[in-house]
Design an enzyme around this catalytic site. Structure first.
Site, PDB file in Angstrom:
ATOM      1  N   CYS A 161       0.219   1.346   1.491  1.00 18.01           N
ATOM      2  CA  CYS A 161      -0.871   0.675   0.760  1.00 18.01           C
ATOM      3  C   CYS A 161      -2.043   1.606   0.510  1.00 18.01           C
ATOM      4  CB  CYS A 161      -1.343  -0.549   1.517  1.00 18.01           C
ATOM      5  SG  CYS A 161      -0.006  -1.566   2.133  1.00 18.01           S
ATOM      6  N   HIS A 180      -3.393  -7.521  -4.604  1.00 19.31           N
ATOM      7  CA  HIS A 180      -3.064  -6.291  -3.867  1.00 19.31           C
ATOM      8  C   HIS A 180      -1.742  -5.690  -4.356  1.00 19.31           C
ATOM      9  CE1 HIS A 180      -2.763  -3.367  -0.782  1.00 19.31           C
ATOM     10  NE2 HIS A 180      -2.250  -4.089   0.186  1.00 19.31           N
TER      11      HIS A 180
END
Lengths: 384, 140
Positions: free
Chosen positions: A85, A334
């Site tokens: 991420c 996200h």
């Protein structure tokens, strides 16, 4: 360190974008950033792309080449950067380093992820590859599960309450109402968070960032070269990156993210700034506890005080240090590889005064991106 | 899912909880490592049998499982702090989620971790059960 200018930014809408392909997302964000910069494709010296898992999400590796091709930027050098991420934040840092090295003058940095082409189970499994595959994921651990264990321990050690965790999500959804690019435009209450289905106790569905498609892009330039295109660029003045154990079980502490702390310290030192000088911050709230751990690790609040600071409104727009004005990962969405770049885009918009109804008054901003459960962190300081 | 060799090469640790200890600094590693992260190339790792006893450091209940664990959910996952020092991620078995507490004493048991569909491999390894008031040790 020498400053690097951000001369253009671009985003796609974040969300479940059933009509949009991977390359289409990137081209859209990239085109917007290049238009915003007022440059031509022939001005671009190099391309860096943050992407976590094209291989698993869409059966596509060799992302850098794909994007250079579909963006019409061949034959410039194109490089994919991966740290789960934190891929986007790391791509930004690679772009900064490429310019500071003197190798390149104008660099396009993008981040992109197409997540909704997989089932939820496969997506959960893919995200779990950011943990220790053999000793966490194989045992049945998931990403929400890792953050849930951090949350439970933070509650145990510091008295952080379940309601305080919920308030992070409530705040970030409130901020996203004013962000046209955000995945969610819905106001939520603490009661709704506490009544949402349990995902990994004590974390509930509304504590978790969603599964999102999206892309983000920035154009970076050396300070000298930036003058050709703009009189008032935003500058990246500090950059920091740190690693830690990939597995949560091997860390010194699970209630203090050492990679966040170390990356923050490096970025502050390079910028010649202290946490107290930061006026707006985008931090990695993949889960509500993540924002609390972030603001503590970055020194924006005292250790153990993240929950209380959130409850008292210190991190809201209008508070002492507004955090995640974009809506954060929680409400903006996200798309893992794009997130770190999108965070920098939001800070640039805030520093330029182009953040609309979510605008805060800031000259110094910070972007903080985490890979895995804290195995990688990258922090950038931006100033106008 | 894991290939046979990838699983097989870790069976000492997965089946018998054999870890590593650095002869130079005494640090114990479990899951095992090939390099002492304190002493690095000056370290010297040897095998060490762990007791399998420890306590719950933190825990969660997985309700959105990954592929391979659909039939197990909801299940309790914990960070177990082992007597010898290292912490490990594992499932807690034979306990109701609401009975689990931070600090609870647990011991390791040999159980099925997951299976590779109807006709594939069955992967065994360790889970943990409460030391006091323990229930039966059969089944999954």
């Amino acid at each position: 360190m020498k400053r690097v200018a951000v001369i253009g930014v671009g985003l796609t809408k974040f969300g479940e974008l059933w009509d949009a392909s991977f390359s289409q997302l990137f081209v859209e964000a990239g085109t917007r950033a290049i238009n915003d910069a007022g440059i031509d494709g022939t001005d671009v010296d190099a391309l860096y792309v943050g992407n976590m898992s094209g291989g698993r999400f869409i059966d596509q590796e060799h992302i850098s080449c794909l994007i250079a091709d579909y963006a019409g930027l061949t034959p410039i050098p194109a490089t994919r950067v991966e740290a789960a991420c934190a891929s986007g934040g790391l791509a930004i840092r690679q772009g900064v380093m490429a310019i500071l090295s003197g190798m390149h003058e104008v660099v396009v940095v993008g981040g992109v992820e197409k997540m909704t082409d997989l089932s939820t189970e496969r997506t959960t499994q893919t995200l779990a590859t950011a943990s220790d595959s053999e000793w966490e994921a194989f045992m049945g651990m998931t990403f929400p599960g890792l953050y849930a264990m951090m949350a439970r321990r933070h509650m145990h050690e510091y008295g952080t309450t379940r309601e305080q965790l919920a308030m992070v999500a409530v705040k970030n959804h409130e901020n996203a109402l004013h962000n046209p690019y955000a995945q969610f435009h819905v106001r939520i209450t603490v009661e709704q968070v506490l009544g949402s289905p349990l995902v990994a106790d004590p974390l509930r569905l509304l504590d978790c960032s969603p599964i999102t498609d999206g892309a983000a892009c920035v154009v970076l330039a050396s300070e000298e070269r930036a003058k050709e295109f703009t009189d008032s660029p935003v500058f990246i003045t500090g950059s920091g990156q740190a690693s830690s154990s990939i597995a949560l079980h091997s860390r010194e502490s699970i209630t203090f993210v050492d990679a966040t702390y170390n990356a923050g310290q490096e970025a502050y030192a390079r910028a010649g700034r202290s946490p107290a000088e930061v006026q707006v911050a985008e931090v990695h709230d993949a889960f509500t506890i993540g924002e609390i751990l972030a603001i503590e690790g970055l020194g924006l609040v005292e250790r153990g005080e993240g929950g209380r600071a959130t409850e008292e409104g210190e991190t809201a727009i209008g508070g002492r240090i507004p955090v995640n004005t974009s809506g954060g990962l929680k409400a903006k969405g996200h798309p893992v590889g794009a997130t770190g770049v999108a965070q920098v885009v939001e800070v640039v918009l805030q520093l330029r005064g182009e953040a609309g109804k979510r605008q805060v008054d800031a000259d110094v901003g910070l972007a903080h991106n985490v890979g895995g459960s804290g195995g990688t962190a990258v922090v950038h300081i931006l100033e106008r | 899912m894991m290939s046979v060799p990838r699983f097989w090469r870790n069976t000492k640790a997965r089946y018998r909880m054999i870890g590593r200890r650095c002869r130079r600094c005494g640090q114990v590693y479990f899951p095992p490592r090939n390099l002492c992260r304190r002493c690095r190339r000056r370290g010297e790792l040897e095998e060490v049998q762990l007791s399998g006893r420890g306590e719950v450091y933190s825990f969660t209940v997985i309700r959105t499982p990954p592929v391979g664990f659909e039939r197990s959910a909801p299940y309790v996952m914990a960070l177990v702090k082992l007597e010898e020092g290292p912490m490990v991620t594992a499932q807690l078995a034979d306990v109701e989620p609401e009975e689990v507490r931070i600090g609870m004493k647990v011991r390791s048991v040999f159980r099925k971790i997951q299976e590779d569909g109807e006709a594939g491999l069955i992967y065994y390894g360790f889970k943990f059960v409460p030391v006091e008031g323990e229930h039966d040790v059969q089944g999954e």
